[in-house]
Design a protein around this motif. Structure first.
Motif, PDB file in Angstrom:
ATOM      1  N   VAL A  48       0.817  -1.211   0.000  1.00 23.21           N
ATOM      2  CA  VAL A  48       0.000   0.000   0.000  1.00 23.21           C
ATOM      3  C   VAL A  48       0.851   1.262   0.000  1.00 23.21           C
ATOM      4  N   ILE A  51       0.667   3.288  -3.293  1.00 19.19           N
ATOM      5  CA  ILE A  51      -0.622   3.736  -3.838  1.00 19.19           C
ATOM      6  C   ILE A  51      -0.627   5.246  -4.050  1.00 19.19           C
ATOM      7  N   ARG A  99      -0.617   5.412   5.471  1.00 16.67           N
ATOM      8  CA  ARG A  99      -0.132   4.099   5.008  1.00 16.67           C
ATOM      9  C   ARG A  99      -0.418   3.009   6.042  1.00 16.67           C
ATOM     10  N   LEU A 225      -8.147   5.738  -2.249  1.00 22.56           N
ATOM     11  CA  LEU A 225      -7.088   4.969  -1.595  1.00 22.56           C
ATOM     12  C   LEU A 225      -7.647   3.806  -0.782  1.00 22.56           C
ATOM     13  N   GLU A 228      -8.844   1.071  -3.087  1.00 17.82           N
ATOM     14  CA  GLU A 228      -7.735   0.284  -3.625  1.00 17.82           C
ATOM     15  C   GLU A 228      -7.191  -0.686  -2.585  1.00 17.82           C
ATOM     16  N   ALA A 229      -7.075  -0.240  -1.341  1.00 19.63           N
ATOM     17  CA  ALA A 229      -6.576  -1.121  -0.276  1.00 19.63           C
ATOM     18  C   ALA A 229      -7.518  -2.306  -0.055  1.00 19.63           C
ATOM     19  N   ARG A 232      -7.175  -4.747  -2.985  1.00 23.55           N
ATOM     20  CA  ARG A 232      -5.959  -5.562  -2.909  1.00 23.55           C
ATOM     21  C   ARG A 232      -6.106  -6.674  -1.879  1.00 23.55           C
TER      22      ARG A 232
END
Length: 245
Positions: A48, A51, A99, A225, A228-229, A232
């Motif tokens: 991550v 990203i 993060r 964000l 996306e996390a 994943r």
């Protein structure tokens, strides 16, 4: 003579079988290690950290805080300074906290946890609801009725599973009062991630992310964000299931 020839052939077969077993064994061991890889053994298993960049945060105006007079003393460690009476966040600190929050979110998604997004700003409610829908998760952007977490079984008339993670895109009901679900989540030991502006109190948030919680472009970046996390984490979970099916 015939017996000697047979013995030589047998010895050659044994040697070739031993060589084959030594070649195959490391591959099998490597495959086992790959299948048994534990994401908790890695500081950033879902990568991550790549990203976003600090420049992305700056372009999204994440560094803008409120006026100096509204500062919550608990937010002082996250500040870079002030300009023209408005407080400015240190984006290096923000990036580090963000993060960590994204990494935790990906782990929750990987383990099949329920994630709920929260937002009380009507200007950004649609963005948050759309993001939750695209992630296959949940969102609450309306008035929060007290007791939904702390007395869930009575509220819904059945045994209710609570979220495994609450993500607050803003932690305030208004400028002065904190979102009631922040307190309720802490009471029920539900981990929380919160975007905390300069007028917020980060103490009850498990993973506070210092930054602008009002500007639509900043909220869009946060949603992108976290989406996306989550993606994943779920992708790795699906990959693991396929390899072990």
């Amino acid at each position: 003579m015939m017996l000697k020839k047979v013995c030589n052939i047998r010895s050659a077969c044994i040697l070739s079988m031993r060589k084959l077993s030594t070649d195959v064994q490391p591959a099998l061991l490597n495959n086992d290690v790959k299948q048994q890889k534990n994401p908790l053994d890695y500081p950033d298993y879902f990568q991550v950290h790549n990203i976003f960049t600090v420049k992305d945060l700056f372009n999204a105006r994440v560094h803008y805080g409120h006026k100096e007079g509204s500062l919550n003393d608990n937010m002082r460690p996250y500040l870079y300074g002030s300009r023209l009476g408005h407080l400015i966040f240190d984006l290096n600190i923000t990036a580090e906290h963000l993060r960590k929050a994204l990494n935790f979110t990906a782990h929750i998604a990987y383990r099949g946890g329920i994630i709920c997004f929260f937002n009380r700003n009507s200007l950004n409610a649609h963005i948050v609801e759309k993001t939750a829908k695209e992630c296959g998760e949940y969102a609450h952007t309306r008035f929060w009725r007290g007791g939904i977490f702390t007395n869930a079984n009575y509220q819904f008339g059945a045994v209710t599973r609570l979220p495994d993670l609450c993500i607050f895109l803003n932690t305030q009901n208004n400028i002065l009062t904190q979102h009631t679900a922040v307190r309720d989540s802490a009471k029920m030991l539900i981990p929380t991630i919160g975007i905390v502006d300069t007028n917020c109190d980060p103490n009850l948030i498990t993973y506070p992310v210092p930054g602008n919680d009002d500007t639509p472009v900043a909220i869009e970046l946060y949603c992108k964000l976290f989406k996306e996390a989550i993606s994943r984490g779920k992708a790795e979970r699906m990959k693991f299931s396929q390899e072990n099916s």
